[in-house]
Design an enzyme around this catalytic site. Structure first.
Site, short mmCIF file in Angstrom:
data_model
loop_
_atom_site.label_atom_id
_atom_site.label_comp_id
_atom_site.label_asym_id
_atom_site.label_seq_id
_atom_site.Cartn_x
_atom_site.Cartn_y
_atom_site.Cartn_z
N ARG A 29 0.79 -0.93 -0.04
CA ARG A 29 -0.10 -0.04 0.08
C ARG A 29 0.90 1.38 -0.01
O ARG A 29 1.83 1.45 0.78
CB ARG A 29 -0.88 0.06 1.29
CG ARG A 29 -2.35 -1.09 1.15
CD ARG A 29 -3.27 -0.44 0.07
NE ARG A 29 -4.15 -1.20 -0.11
CZ ARG A 29 -4.45 -2.48 -0.83
NH1 ARG A 29 -3.32 -2.68 -1.59
NH2 ARG A 29 -5.37 -3.11 -0.96
N GLU A 40 -3.34 7.75 -6.54
CA GLU A 40 -3.17 7.14 -7.65
C GLU A 40 -4.27 7.55 -8.61
O GLU A 40 -5.28 7.83 -8.36
CB GLU A 40 -3.42 5.62 -7.54
CG GLU A 40 -2.07 5.15 -6.83
CD GLU A 40 -2.44 3.44 -6.64
OE1 GLU A 40 -3.15 2.72 -7.21
OE2 GLU A 40 -1.34 2.75 -6.01
N HIS A 56 0.37 0.01 -10.19
CA HIS A 56 -0.32 -0.94 -9.43
C HIS A 56 -0.83 -1.90 -10.09
O HIS A 56 -1.96 -2.39 -10.08
CB HIS A 56 -1.46 0.00 -8.80
CG HIS A 56 -2.20 -0.75 -7.57
ND1 HIS A 56 -2.78 -0.03 -6.60
CD2 HIS A 56 -2.28 -2.05 -7.20
CE1 HIS A 56 -3.16 -0.56 -5.74
NE2 HIS A 56 -2.99 -2.03 -5.68
#
Length: 313
Positions: free
Chosen positions: A238, A267, A284
């Protein structure tokens, strides 16, 4: 007239690889609406789209108290992923919303990406690629992964799989976790140490913790200052666990040698780490392996159906 349950699929890539997860929902008689934007939803978009929905196949959008309270009919959230830090779980419980995750479907994919990033950093693969593409033929001396000390911050499912995958590299393993698994550590030769000791001793630090508010900025200026100057940091967990401003300074000033991030506090990421050559940045993609993604989406669809059935039994 029998009510036909309505569900929204907010994760933007759902059924792109294979329509089986979507067919599971449609064949069960659900009215399915897909994410109309093809990206992560904003809170305002969630508020609008969730209205009159009975179920949700969720991505990483912020499911805040306000969003959940505005979705008056919502009874089931099936997260396509393992984390629930984007969901206000207390409010979900208060509202009687059942929340599912896809368990360990992502484990192999994230562990393999972690290994790939470690090898990339050790052999300077991405940096060398950029040089060749820019017309510079200059060999930079990398190093081996073999024989190094790997510090694992969070020895859960992914962290354990990283240990298993890297066994052929003859590494020394140290780990820190809020809930140590002593049996696994004994079986696989992992030594639990405190976090400061892990940072000081490791050649590579890899993070595999779930997010909790008390862990925000776990790796910040002080922690980066404890690491070896030739050490590497990898985060596929994370983004908020690492202070990105402090990491930029550490990389720019040579306090550590390099880093690889697949996750970011905000993001899509648009920050200053993009300016540096000694960091690898990916958007990601931890679970973005074809086999893994399909399994996660099938599990998410089945979980949603189970949750809706439970409401009517």
């Amino acid at each position: 007239m029998i009510h036909r349950p309505r569900v929204l699929v907010s994760t933007s890539s759902f059924a792109n690889l294979d329509d089986k997860p979507l067919r599971l929902l449609q064949d069960a008689g659900l009215e399915v609406q897909l994410n109309p934007y093809g990206r992560k939803l904003t809170p305002d978009e969630c508020t609008t789209l969730f209205r009159d929905m009975d179920g949700l196949v969720a991505g990483t959008e912020a499911l805040t108290a306000e969003v959940l309270k505005s979705a008056g009919r919502l009874k089931v959230i099936s997260r396509c992923g393992v984390g629930t830090d984007n969901i206000d779980m207390e409010v979900a419980r208060e509202l009687g919303i059942q929340v599912f995750t896809t368990g360990d479907a992502h484990t192999q994919a994230v562990a393999e990406l972690t290994l790939g990033l470690m090898l990339d950093l050790r052999r300077l693969v991405s940096m060398q690629d950029r040089l060749v593409r820019s017309g510079v033929w200059k060999k930079s001396m990398g190093g081996l992964l073999h024989g190094k000390t790997l510090g694992i911050v969070g020895l859960g499912r992914v962290g354990k799989r990283v240990v298993e995958l890297t066994m052929p590299f003859d590494l020394r393993y140290v780990a820190w976790d809020v809930s140590p698994d002593q049996q696994f550590a004994e079986n696989w030769g992992v030594a639990y140490v405190d976090l400061d000791e892990l940072l000081m001793e490791s050649d590579i630090v890899t993070i595999h913790l779930p997010y909790a508010s008390e862990l925000k900025g776990l790796i910040a200026e002080r922690e980066l200052g404890l690491m070896k100057k030739d050490a590497l940091l990898v985060n596929t967990a994370r983004g908020a666990l690492v202070d990105e401003v402090a990491l930029h300074s550490a990389l720019e000033e040579g306090a550590i040698s390099g880093a690889a991030l697949d996750v970011f506090d905000q993001e899509p990421y648009t920050g200053r780490l993009r300016e540096l050559d000694n960091i690898v940045l990916t958007p990601h993609i931890g679970s973005y392996a074809r086999e893994t993604r399909l399994e996660m989406e099938i599990q998410a669809a089945k979980n949603l159906l189970q949750g809706l059935r439970d409401r009517h039994d």
